[in-house]
Design an enzyme around this catalytic site. Structure first.
Site, PDB file in Angstrom:
ATOM      1  N   HIS A  80     -10.036  -4.962  11.053  1.00  0.00           N
ATOM      2  CA  HIS A  80     -10.693  -4.793   9.750  1.00  0.00           C
ATOM      3  C   HIS A  80     -11.993  -4.016   9.863  1.00  0.00           C
ATOM      4  O   HIS A  80     -12.861  -4.123   9.009  1.00  0.00           O
ATOM      5  CB  HIS A  80     -11.003  -6.158   9.124  1.00  0.00           C
ATOM      6  CG  HIS A  80      -9.819  -6.827   8.507  1.00  0.00           C
ATOM      7  ND1 HIS A  80      -8.793  -7.342   9.246  1.00  0.00           N
ATOM      8  CD2 HIS A  80      -9.481  -7.049   7.211  1.00  0.00           C
ATOM      9  CE1 HIS A  80      -7.892  -7.876   8.433  1.00  0.00           C
ATOM     10  NE2 HIS A  80      -8.283  -7.699   7.204  1.00  0.00           N
TER      11      HIS A  80
ATOM     12  N   GLU B  80       0.806  -1.216   0.000  1.00  0.00           N
ATOM     13  CA  GLU B  80       0.000   0.000   0.000  1.00  0.00           C
ATOM     14  C   GLU B  80       0.839   1.266   0.000  1.00  0.00           C
ATOM     15  O   GLU B  80       0.584   2.195  -0.763  1.00  0.00           O
ATOM     16  CB  GLU B  80      -0.956   0.022   1.200  1.00  0.00           C
ATOM     17  CG  GLU B  80      -2.162  -0.912   1.072  1.00  0.00           C
ATOM     18  CD  GLU B  80      -1.853  -2.341   1.455  1.00  0.00           C
ATOM     19  OE1 GLU B  80      -0.725  -2.612   1.914  1.00  0.00           O
ATOM     20  OE2 GLU B  80      -2.751  -3.193   1.304  1.00  0.00           O
TER      21      GLU B  80
HETATM   22  C1  LIG Z   1      -2.152  -4.265   4.468  1.00  0.00           C
HETATM   23  C2  LIG Z   1      -3.178  -5.191   3.937  1.00  0.00           C
HETATM   24  N1  LIG Z   1      -3.508  -5.125   2.639  1.00  0.00           N
HETATM   25  C3  LIG Z   1      -4.432  -5.944   2.128  1.00  0.00           C
HETATM   26  C4  LIG Z   1      -5.057  -6.862   2.921  1.00  0.00           C
HETATM   27  C5  LIG Z   1      -6.106  -7.787   2.343  1.00  0.00           C
HETATM   28  N2  LIG Z   1      -5.549  -9.121   2.208  1.00  0.00           N
HETATM   29  C6  LIG Z   1      -5.717 -10.029   3.180  1.00  0.00           C
HETATM   30  S1  LIG Z   1      -4.922 -11.431   2.850  1.00  0.00           S
HETATM   31  C7  LIG Z   1      -4.338 -10.868   1.390  1.00  0.00           C
HETATM   32  C8  LIG Z   1      -3.491 -11.755   0.542  1.00  0.00           C
HETATM   33  C9  LIG Z   1      -2.239 -12.143   1.228  1.00  0.00           C
HETATM   34  O1  LIG Z   1      -1.582 -13.143   0.534  1.00  0.00           O
HETATM   35  P1  LIG Z   1      -0.323 -13.905   1.100  1.00  0.00           P
HETATM   36  O2  LIG Z   1       0.553 -12.941   1.809  1.00  0.00           O
HETATM   37  O3  LIG Z   1       0.267 -14.681  -0.003  1.00  0.00           O
HETATM   38  O4  LIG Z   1      -0.883 -14.860   2.226  1.00  0.00           O
HETATM   39  P2  LIG Z   1      -1.884 -16.102   2.086  1.00  0.00           P
HETATM   40  O5  LIG Z   1      -3.260 -15.547   2.211  1.00  0.00           O
HETATM   41  O6  LIG Z   1      -1.616 -16.759   0.794  1.00  0.00           O
HETATM   42  O7  LIG Z   1      -1.603 -16.981   3.260  1.00  0.00           O
HETATM   43  C10 LIG Z   1      -4.790  -9.573   1.164  1.00  0.00           C
HETATM   44  C11 LIG Z   1      -4.502  -8.773  -0.028  1.00  0.00           C
HETATM   45  C12 LIG Z   1      -4.704  -6.878   4.290  1.00  0.00           C
HETATM   46  N3  LIG Z   1      -5.289  -7.724   5.154  1.00  0.00           N
HETATM   47  N4  LIG Z   1      -3.759  -6.049   4.764  1.00  0.00           N
END
Ligand SMILES: Cc1ncc(C[n+]2csc(CCOP(=O)(O)OP(=O)(O)O)c2C)c(N)n1
Ligand SMILES: [Mg+2]
Lengths: 378, 413
Positions: free
Chosen positions: A177, A108
């Site tokens: 959230h 972000e």
């Molecule tokens: C700062 C932030 N940006 C966006 C999100 C929304 N979000 C939650 S999980 C996620 C994907 C994360 O993917 P990864 O790091 O690969 O972890 P995984 O879910 O595959 O375990 C996103 C974009 C968030 N929770 N926090």
């Protein structure tokens, strides 16, 4: 003393000069609330009014602005191939291509800074946050790089950018959230901040935000995306924009002014209907639409009529939007008040997960109704 | 810094006990396997449950960056293998119970399951001590369980119950227990926090380490690199670990990351990529990492190559951005539980019936715990419960503001 009275006097004068708003404001049609067949037919037949969800309205606004100006582009997490985490950008990748609808990594602070840079250089980015909770990672870029630059540069360097995404609490997602950032952005000089409630608000304000030459923070509400509202024929056109700093009287009344924003407007409308049914009183409901600038004129005009004010919002109570409204009302309309202005807000607690506790943390329709009744000594 | 010799070392499949200083300059690029049953038994399997025997991991279990690989031969016991198996089955059953409860609309909000990724949580816990620390993202149920949470406390939390692990206040994404620091909802934010855990460990002395987990998506957050820098500068005992399950929500690793070799992303920090579908390889890697930090070498960046079977969260079907064949292939050929099961059977560690009874035990345990969780009461909807724990008990302000003035809550001290 006279110094403090002046704003009220001045506003009173302007208010008098204003053309009176039509009494019959479009009835609120929101989710489970009354969407009578009769009303619908009237719309369809007579005026070409159509039902739009807030999501559709936002999508249409984006599409129209992308169409109108090739400096506009959309950037954010999952906005392109996934069609948006909340599907607001659905279909935009297919229509406008990857040059203009851009999936970013989860970074972000990085992509916000990058979007701000593109804006400084003359493009008009629409920077989507999956939710505003994540914009906290990037708030420095919004405040320090976007909001202050025009002023710091002595007017040399504008920054036409729109930051948008869902804001406020969502159901069952817990403390990290579920937060309302209206007051945070509302306190920053150099930003304009808007929060739509209805589909018309959403479309008109988003188009205005993208066109405005300043950085604008556009606060959607996750719980509103799927709700339908009637959209007037005028609002369906691609030249429909709503002005900044103008509130809308959603319901006309004479006994109490309820000032609200975003999703809480709908709750206030329901509470107002309840007040009418149970007690026969008429509450006037003002949909702020714009948080910064804030339309104190419409508020004062209403208070002059009702002599009572209740602000309703879902943010934390301390130093909040309602706190600002109450302060302004005191500054500008003290003489017209018959009772202290009051507020219903979120509670001063991180959002709990358990449902019953979550319910106790945010305004509900019965709570607004009860509190208003109490204010009116009913 | 790195010696010249080690700097040349690249992903060398030196079988067994390669002494650390031996420079080998085979630069062949290979990828880590995700075969969950690729180890070999290397010494006779003893009768006794507790007597160690040796197994050799596949050549393709690790890939290293500025680092010699861990020993490919490790000691295990029958008891431990069965425990690992049981732990993975419990986690999977627990996640499946969560899946059911969610579909019954008993769980609210977001719910991220780790089905397919069990070997990571289990392998890590079997490599560290209770006194070490673990921190992760919202995909946290398995880690909470391995750190000592009961199944009923985890499921109770998902159900928003008063006896949930966070008393119903946290929900699916936020759970904490001794040595486990969440359960964090903001992608990437746990990484510098994890470095802080390592900082405190170094500050207070001792040989403890912090295992810090984040996703392939999270690996792009700037603060991850900020944490790397500080950890290296201050030689913190931090085992950064990217759980690379190939996707961050609907975005594939290749679409989010300019370098998908997450183990190399520490640049000046040695890296170790490990087969995250093989619980033994995970254990070996983390054990090696822990030794590395204990010898005051500073941090390490691990990459656990794994796969999530389900969608990102319960609301994502998980099939729009990847093919059903891909999911099916991982499930049927690389499953961590099936892989370990195959070893256990082939090595004669236990017979089919014994594993079946372990499966049954795990299933009935989770069922009982799930029923117990469902029987738990929800938190009382009282201001006392709502406002408790915003501040440390006894240090609260005089009152907290509610939604209206009438709802202000006064603490009675
Ligand atoms: C700062 C932030 N940006 C966006 C999100 C929304 N979000 C939650 S999980 C996620 C994907 C994360 O993917 P990864 O790091 O690969 O972890 P995984 O879910 O595959 O375990 C996103 C974009 C968030 N929770 N926090
Ligand atoms: Mg991932």
């Amino acid at each position: 003393m006279s110094r403090y009275l002046r704003p009220a006097a001045r506003l009173a004068a302007t208010a008098r000069a204003q053309v009176a708003r039509p009494a019959a404001v479009s009835p609120f049609l929101y989710k489970t609330a009354v969407v009578s067949g009769l009303q619908k037919r009237t719309y369809a037949d007579a005026t070409g009014v159509k039902e739009y969800t807030v999501r559709d309205a936002l999508n249409e606004a984006l599409a129209e602005e992308l169409e109108a100006n090739d400096k506009v582009f959309v950037m954010g997490e999952e906005v392109a191939q996934y069609n948006g985490a909340y599907k607001v950008t659905k279909g935009l990748l297919d229509r406008f291509g990857e040059k203009r609808i851009i999936d970013t990594p989860i970074t972000e602070s990085g992509f916000t800074g990058l979007a701000v840079g593109a804006a400084l250089s003359g493009l008009h980015p629409v920077c989507e946050f999956m939710t505003f909770n994540f914009a906290m990672q990037a708030i420095d870029q919004i405040v320090n790089s976007a909001a202050k630059t025009l002023y710091m540069s002595g007017g040399i360097q504008p920054c036409n950018i729109t930051f948008r995404g869902p804001n406020g609490f969502a159901a069952g997602v817990g403390a990290q959230h579920s937060q309302d950032y209206s007051a945070w952005y509302g306190s920053i000089p150099g930003l304009k901040v808007v929060a739509p409630w209805s589909a018309e608000d959403a479309k008109g304000l988003l188009k205005a935000s993208i066109r405005d030459p300043n950085p604008v923070v556009f606060l959607e509400n996750e719980l509103m995306y799927g709700q339908s509202f009637p959209m007037s024929e005028a609002a369906q056109k691609d030249d429909f924009v709503l002005p900044f700093g103008k509130a809308k009287v959603e319901r006309v009344g004479k006994d109490l002014t309820i000032v609200s924003l975003s999703r809480c407007v709908g709750q206030a409308m329901v509470a107002a209907e309840g007040l009418k049914k149970k007690y026969g009183v008429e509450a006037e409901v003002i949909n702020l639409r714009s948080i910064k600038p804030l339309d104190i004129e419409t508020i004062v005009k209403s208070v002059k009529k009702t002599h009572r004010l209740l602000a309703v919002e879902s943010g934390f109570p301390a130093y909040g939007v309602s706190a600002e409204i109450l302060a302004l009302t005191m500054e500008y309309a003290f003489d017209y008040l018959d009772a202290p202005a009051q507020r219903v807000t979120g509670a001063d607690v991180p959002t709990p997960y358990a449902q019953k506790l979550e319910e106790m943390s945010f305004p509900t329709e019965p709570l607004i109704e009860q509190f208003a009744a109490k204010m009116l000594r009913l | 810094m790195f010696s010249r010799a080690t700097r040349l070392t690249r992903a060398v499949p030196v079988r067994a006990i390669a002494p650390r200083a031996t420079p080998v300059s085979v630069a062949a690029r290979r990828t880590v396997t995700t075969n969950a049953a690729s180890a070999q038994v290397a010494s006779p399997v003893p009768e006794s449950e507790d007597e160690p025997f040796q197994v050799t991991l596949s050549d393709e279990s690790f890939e290293t960056y500025e680092l010699d690989p861990p020993p490919y031969t490790m000691e295990v016991t029958k008891k431990e293998l069965k425990q690992m198996y049981y732990d993975m089955v419990v986690i999977r059953q627990m996640e499946m119970a969560a899946d059911r409860l969610y579909k019954d609309k008993k769980i609210r909000g977001f719910c991220h399951l780790s089905t397919g990724q069990e070997a990571v949580a289990v392998g890590i816990e079997h490599a560290i001590e209770k006194t070490d620390d673990v921190i992760t993202s919202y995909r946290c149920h398995g880690f909470a369980y391995m750190r000592g949470a009961t199944v009923r406390a985890v499921l109770g939390e998902l159900l928003g119950r008063r006896e949930g692990i966070a008393y119903g206040k946290g929900g699916s994404m936020h759970m904490f227990t001794k040595g486990f620091y969440g359960g964090n909802g903001i992608v990437g934010a746990q990484v510098p926090v994890g470095a802080g855990l390592a900082f405190a460990q170094k500050y207070t002395g001792g040989k403890r380490a912090s295992v810090i987990l984040y996703g392939d998506g999270a690996s792009n957050q700037g603060q991850v690199f900020e944490a790397f820098n500080m950890a290296k500068l201050w030689k913190l005992p931090a085992l950064f670990g990217c759980e690379n399950n190939k996707y961050g929500m609907g975005t594939s690793a290749a679409r989010s990351s300019a370098l998908t070799d997450y183990y190399k992303r520490g640049q000046y920090i040695p890296g170790l990529k490990v087969n995250g579908m093989d619980v033994l390889a995970v254990k070996a890697a983390v054990k090696y990492g822990k030794q590395w930090t204990a010898e005051d070498n500073g941090p390490m960046v691990l990459e656990y190559v794994t796969y999530r079977y389900g969608g990102h969260s319960m609301s994502d079907p998980g099939t729009t951005y990847r093919t059903r064949e891909e999911i099916q292939r991982m499930r049927s050929t690389n499953d961590p539980i099936a892989g370990l099961k195959q070893h256990i059977l082939e090595w004669g560690v236990a017979a089919e019936e014994e594993l079946k009874s372990l499966d049954k035990k795990a299933r009935s345990h989770v069922n009982e715990e799930s029923a117990a969780a469902e029987a738990m009461a929800v938190p009382d909807a009282t201001p006392q419960i709502l406002f408790e724990d915003i501040y440390v008990k006894g240090s609260e302000p005089e009152f907290i503001r509610g939604r209206t003035l009438d709802e202000n809550y006064y603490f009675k001290n």
